[in-house]
Structure formats: structure tokens, C-alpha cells
Design a protein around this motif. Structure first.
Motif, short mmCIF file in Angstrom:
data_model
loop_
_atom_site.label_atom_id
_atom_site.label_comp_id
_atom_site.label_asym_id
_atom_site.label_seq_id
_atom_site.Cartn_x
_atom_site.Cartn_y
_atom_site.Cartn_z
N PRO A 150 14.57 1.31 3.75
CA PRO A 150 13.26 0.81 3.91
C PRO A 150 12.45 0.54 2.45
CG PRO A 150 13.68 2.85 5.03
CD PRO A 150 14.97 2.49 4.26
N LEU A 151 11.63 -0.23 2.48
CA LEU A 151 10.87 -0.49 1.40
C LEU A 151 10.18 0.58 0.53
CD1 LEU A 151 8.74 -3.85 1.43
CD2 LEU A 151 11.08 -3.37 0.28
N ASP A 152 9.64 1.40 1.49
CA ASP A 152 8.87 2.82 1.04
C ASP A 152 9.94 3.63 0.11
OD1 ASP A 152 8.37 1.79 3.52
OD2 ASP A 152 7.58 3.71 4.34
N GLU A 153 11.26 3.52 0.50
CA GLU A 153 12.16 4.28 -0.33
C GLU A 153 12.50 3.54 -1.62
OE1 GLU A 153 15.41 5.33 1.85
OE2 GLU A 153 14.36 5.99 3.39
N ILE A 154 12.39 2.11 -1.69
CA ILE A 154 12.78 1.19 -2.87
C ILE A 154 11.67 1.01 -3.87
CG2 ILE A 154 13.65 -0.76 -3.49
CD1 ILE A 154 14.99 -0.78 -0.81
N ILE A 155 10.54 0.67 -3.18
CA ILE A 155 9.31 0.35 -4.21
C ILE A 155 8.88 1.65 -5.04
CG2 ILE A 155 7.11 -0.91 -4.41
CD1 ILE A 155 9.27 -2.78 -3.44
N VAL A 167 13.77 -3.82 -10.99
CA VAL A 167 12.73 -2.87 -10.54
C VAL A 167 11.94 -3.98 -9.56
CG1 VAL A 167 10.12 -2.03 -11.03
CG2 VAL A 167 12.07 -2.06 -12.94
N PRO A 168 12.04 -3.56 -8.39
CA PRO A 168 11.67 -4.18 -7.11
C PRO A 168 10.23 -4.21 -6.73
CG PRO A 168 13.28 -2.65 -6.33
CD PRO A 168 12.82 -2.07 -8.04
N LEU A 169 9.69 -5.32 -6.53
CA LEU A 169 8.55 -5.38 -5.71
C LEU A 169 8.24 -5.81 -4.42
CD1 LEU A 169 6.98 -7.29 -9.02
CD2 LEU A 169 6.19 -4.88 -8.37
N HIS A 179 1.60 -3.61 1.39
CA HIS A 179 1.01 -3.05 0.25
C HIS A 179 -0.37 -2.62 0.62
CE1 HIS A 179 0.52 -7.29 -0.12
NE2 HIS A 179 1.82 -7.32 -0.67
N GLN A 180 -0.75 -2.68 1.68
CA GLN A 180 -2.28 -2.25 2.25
C GLN A 180 -2.58 -1.07 2.21
OE1 GLN A 180 -3.54 -4.92 5.28
NE2 GLN A 180 -3.48 -6.69 4.22
N SER A 181 -1.71 -0.23 2.45
CA SER A 181 -1.72 1.53 2.88
C SER A 181 -1.92 2.13 1.31
CB SER A 181 -0.83 2.00 3.56
OG SER A 181 0.45 2.00 2.79
N ALA A 182 -2.62 3.24 1.35
CA ALA A 182 -2.83 3.79 0.12
C ALA A 182 -1.36 4.20 -0.59
CB ALA A 182 -3.69 4.99 0.34
N GLU A 183 -0.62 4.64 0.48
CA GLU A 183 0.79 5.25 0.03
C GLU A 183 1.69 4.08 -0.77
OE1 GLU A 183 -0.38 5.36 2.89
OE2 GLU A 183 -0.30 7.61 3.53
N ASN A 184 1.41 3.13 -0.26
CA ASN A 184 2.10 1.75 -0.55
C ASN A 184 1.62 1.04 -2.16
OD1 ASN A 184 4.12 2.17 1.34
ND2 ASN A 184 3.61 0.58 2.66
N GLN A 190 3.51 2.75 -9.21
CA GLN A 190 4.90 3.13 -9.82
C GLN A 190 5.75 2.08 -10.55
OE1 GLN A 190 6.19 5.91 -6.88
NE2 GLN A 190 4.85 7.36 -7.08
N ALA A 191 5.90 1.13 -9.43
CA ALA A 191 6.78 -0.12 -10.10
C ALA A 191 6.13 -0.69 -11.21
CB ALA A 191 6.78 -1.22 -8.96
#
Ligand code: SF4
Length: 205
Positions: A150-155, A167-169, A179-184, A190-191
Motif C-alpha cells: 500500500p502507498l501508505d506504507e511507501i510514501i 524516494v516515491p511520491l 493525498h487529501q487526508s491529513a495522514e497522507n 516526509q517524502a
């Protein structure tokens, strides 16, 4: 030596400009390869495929996806004009693949088209030898990270592949909601911090 590499890159770009492999294989693409950059680039952005606005403008990461990508890069201290004139931008498949069947957005290139175009991306990476690669979006990230992770584990993470940093985006397209949620947004931040650290090390040692 650099003359030889320059010649090889010019030849590669010429091959790209005349490539019709996907058309010959029956894919209804618009046969005009979109990429930009030159020898000496230390940074390489790799997108999925040109979208309709890239096809019309003839340059990568135009309009919506470009404005988001360059907003992230600006936060990392990278200015768009400098990047476009000195670094390298390409994609997994280089020609506009057309609209999605659903009519909404651009078509994702098929695995067969990705395979046909892969030789060019491999040649670009080998010739440019970038120190930092920024893959944008799931399809491109899958070249460097396990498919399905999952992107959540990668970005927000980075890894070394063949001696270069990756460095993935997320996909910078305006259509992407990831990328709309606060977590993402925090993961993207971080990226961006990782990119800034690499850029500072490379250009302001
Ligand atoms: S997408 Fe790649 S392989 Fe397909 S026609 Fe364009 S340059 Fe050739």
C-alpha cells in the motif's frame, strides 16, 4: 567519454521520437514520446504516462500534475525552472495512451505497453545515471517497491536501488484523492523532507 554518452542519449531520444512499437502492436496511442532533460541531470522524475495536457503541450508534467509536483519540489527547495532546464523527466510509457474507456481521465497503459517501452526507461536510467529517482504514482513505484504494497506504507520512505536513492511520491494528478487526508499529507511531507536532504547534499555539499 561524455561525448560518447551525449551521442548515445541523442540517439536514444531520436529512437523515442520515431518509435511506433505500441501502434504496431495495435494500441491506439498518440505516437509522440514526451520527456525532457539532458546529460548531467542528478534527479530523475518518472511518471506513469503523459496525460492529455502533456500531449497537447509536448512537455512532461504540465498543468495540474505539474503544478502539484512542482509545489512538492518547491517545498524541498527545488525550483521548477531550474529543474526543467537541468534535470530529467520521463515516464514508464512515453506516448499519450488516450482516454480511459470509462470516459473519465486518461487510460493507464497496459502491462504489454509498459513492457514495450521498458527498454527506453532502462536506457535513460543507465545513461543519465541519476543519484535520486522520484517515481510518481503506483505504476511507477511498482518498478522499485513490491507490487501491491500500500502507498501508505511507501510514501515517506526511501530505499537504495542499484546504488541510487529512490524516494516515491503519490501520483501528482489533480484527479488523485490519495493525498487529501491529513495522514497522507504528512506522508508526503516526509517524502519532501527526504528529497530536500538529498538535494542539499548533492547541490550544496
Ligand atoms: S509508448 Fe514507448 S514503446 Fe510505445 S510507441 Fe511510445 S515510445 Fe514506443
Amino acid at each position: 567519454m561524455s561525448d560518447t554518452r551525449q551521442q548515445a542519449l541523442d540517439e536514444l531520444h531520436q529512437q523515442l521520437q520515431t518509435c511506433r512499437l505500441c501502434l504496431e502492436a495495435g494500441y491506439d496511442i498518440y505516437p509522440r514520446a514526451i520527456f525532457s532533460g539532458q546529460l548531467g541531470a542528478r534527479l530523475m522524475v518518472i511518471g506513469q504516462a503523459p496525460g492529455i495536457t502533456e500531449k497537447e503541450a509536448g512537455r512532461p508534467f504540465n498543468a495540474g500534475s505539474g503544478s502539484r509536483l512542482f509545489r512538492w519540489l518547491a517545498e524541498a527547495g527545488v525550483e521548477e525552472g531550474w529543474f526543467r532546464s537541468t534535470q530529467y523527466m520521463t515516464s514508464v510509457t512515453k506516448c499519450y495512451p488516450g482516454r480511459a474507456r470509462s470516459g473519465s481521465g486518461d487510460r493507464v497503459p497496459s502491462p504489454a505497453e509498459q513492457r514495450l517501452c521498458r527498454q527506453y526507461l532502462e536506457a535513460e536510467i543507465a545513461l543519465l545515471n541519476p543519484a535520486l529517482i522520484l517515481p510518481g504514482g503506483r505504476l511507477t513505484i511498482g518498478l522499485f517497491y513490491p507490487l501491491g504494497q500500500p502507498l501508505d506504507e511507501i510514501i515517506g520512505t526511501q530505499k537504495q536501488v542499484d546504488g541510487r536513492w529512490v524516494v516515491p511520491l503519490p501520483h501528482p494528478s489533480g484527479a488523485s484523492r490519495w493525498h487529501q487526508s491529513a495522514e497522507n499529507r504528512e506522508r508526503v511531507r516526509q517524502a519532501v523532507t527526504l528529497i530536500a536532504t538529498h538535494v542539499n547534499g548533492m547541490f550544496n555539499p
